[in-house]
Design a protein around this motif. Structure first.
Motif, PDB file in Angstrom:
ATOM      1  N   ASP A 198       1.867 -14.019 -12.233  1.00  0.00           N
ATOM      2  CA  ASP A 198       2.636 -13.983 -10.989  1.00  0.00           C
ATOM      3  C   ASP A 198       2.757 -15.399 -10.448  1.00  0.00           C
ATOM      4  N   GLN A 215       8.929  -0.590  -5.733  1.00  0.00           N
ATOM      5  CA  GLN A 215       7.579  -0.863  -5.233  1.00  0.00           C
ATOM      6  C   GLN A 215       7.379  -2.361  -5.006  1.00  0.00           C
ATOM      7  N   ARG A 217       5.747  -5.810  -5.139  1.00  0.00           N
ATOM      8  CA  ARG A 217       4.855  -6.492  -6.081  1.00  0.00           C
ATOM      9  C   ARG A 217       4.997  -7.990  -5.871  1.00  0.00           C
ATOM     10  N   HIS A 218       4.004  -8.748  -6.345  1.00  0.00           N
ATOM     11  CA  HIS A 218       4.141 -10.192  -6.363  1.00  0.00           C
ATOM     12  C   HIS A 218       5.266 -10.573  -7.321  1.00  0.00           C
TER      13      HIS A 218
END
Length: 427
Positions: A198, A215, A217-218
């Protein structure tokens, strides 16, 4: 659209040749002002194709990556085209000068953006697959049926002559009984992705607007731009990317609609420790009454069936017709029929498809569309069935009347969970 109407429409679409010789010379070339949502990759190719139609002008483009937005604006300026630019597609939809839109964002955005565009009174060219779930596809079909706008799905092979010529040959019966249809995509030029860490969101990228209903997320480069295809949050891998094109013609050739069952197997065989979620190698088998349709794909390999990296093969008792974007031919089974030499593609399917979209808008006639929303919804749902069979690891049985699986644990994949305050339209 209720279930019976959906099934009826799907049956009509599966048995009807689509290509027509209708050209823009037959209709008024009054000005049509278009906008683009998603200017990276296929969106840009779509825009260049529609700009070749007489009287079409681009006046606005939208992308959540300002780097892409600036690049495309500059390229359009070099073509003598000045456009307004937007980061938020909802702001673009407020532009009353826009008549039609091209939506070419990642799959998980399609349902919301199509629905919002219809509410704004815009005609829409929506990239395939139309949705990232069965429920989204149903929602989109209903939304279009309730609107007055023209919606063309980006299955441009439905506007290419040699594809329809091949299907018409299958329908002559000369191949004999067709017991198996194979469709495949071997993506030899693409290397399976490796795991990447990430990282901080790159400058100019509005990541929250990219995630949308997915969703949170990084940021990870593996999940951005082209590579989003390999993650369930945003897409369905090669089966929904290439499968909607090729399985569409498998169904058309066989005049088939709803499968009796589907099973699938595969995995990350090329790179077991790679960064993707969707399988790099996969086979799915759809059971119909009296024949099967088989899908297969492999990333990193070019040597597909019949020496072609993609295609559809109708395997009959008398011979096999092999079809791809380059053309088609018939290979005899011993001496049971005459060979048909390679019939080379002679036109540009994408440009034809855009001309057909504009024709339908100008004539205000949905029946002219080569890839209406019902066609896009039907094949996207079929492709999703294969992915659901893979994810459950089971042979699944489809209940045509109820439009769900007999296996209860498979039905949890029908409706997606929307995040970040977004809601599935018309749910």
């Amino acid at each position: 659209m209720d279930r019976k109407e959906f099934i009826r429409s799907a049956a009509i679409l599966a048995g009807t040749p689509i290509y027509s010789k209708l050209t823009e010379n037959n209709v008024s070339t009054n000005s049509l002002k278009v906008g683009l949502i998603g200017a990276h990759g296929m969106g840009w190719a779509n825009l260049q194709a529609i700009l070749k139609v007489d009287g079409v002008r681009c006046i606005a483009i939208c992308d959540v990556d300002e780097n892409v937005l600036d690049k495309r604006r500059s390229e359009l300026q070099q073509q003598g085209i000045e456009v307004k630019t937007y980061i938020d597609y909802l702001e673009l939809l407020k532009n009353k000068d826009i008549d039609a839109l091209i939506v070419a964002t990642p799959d998980h955005w399609h349902c919301l953006q199509l629905t919002d565009a219809l509410k704004a009174g815009k005609h829409v060219y929506i990239e395939k697959p139309i949705g990232n779930s069965i429920a989204e596809c149903r929602s989109m079909v209903r939304a279009v049926e309730q609107a007055k706008c023209m919606v063309q799905v980006g299955q441009w092979q439905r506007s290419q002559k040699h594809f329809t010529d091949a299907v018409e040959f299958v329908h002559t019966g000369k191949l004999g009984k067709v017991r198996l249809v194979k469709a495949w995509s071997y993506l030899g030029w693409k290397t399976p992705i490796s795991i990447k860490p990430d990282m901080q969101v790159p400058p100019g990228v509005h990541y929250d607007k990219w995630l949308g209903p997915a969703q949170s997320r990084h940021f990870n480069p593996n999940r951005f731009h082209f590579e989003f295809r390999w993650f369930w949050d945003y897409a369905g891998g090669l089966l929904t990317d290439w499968g909607v094109h090729l399985l569409d013609y498998a169904l058309l050739g066989m005049k088939a609609t709803q499968p009796l069952s589907v099973m699938a197997a595969g995995g990350k065989f090329a790179n077991p420790q790679g960064g993707a979620e969707t399988p790099d190698t996969m086979t799915a088998v759809y059971e119909f009454d009296g024949f099967n349709i088989q899908w297969e794909h492999a990333i990193g390999i070019s040597g597909g069936p019949y020496g072609r990296d993609h295609g559809v093969a109708f395997i009959g008792n008398n011979g096999t017709l092999v079809l791809d974007r380059r053309g088609w031919e018939v290979i005899p089974e011993k001496d049971r029929m005459e060979a048909v030499p390679f019939q080379k593609a002679s036109d540009n399917g994408l440009e034809n498809h855009m001309a057909n979209f504009v024709t339908a808008i100008r004539k205000k006639d949905r029946s002219l569309l080569h890839a209406p929303i019902q066609a896009g919804g039907h094949i996207a749902i079929l492709s999703q069935m294969g992915n659901i069979a893979f994810r459950t690891g089971k042979k699944l049985h489809w209940e045509t009347e109820d439009q769900k699986f007999l296996e209860a644990d498979a039905n949890k994949f029908i409706t997606p969970t929307y995040h970040n305050g977004y809601k599935l339209p018309l749910s």
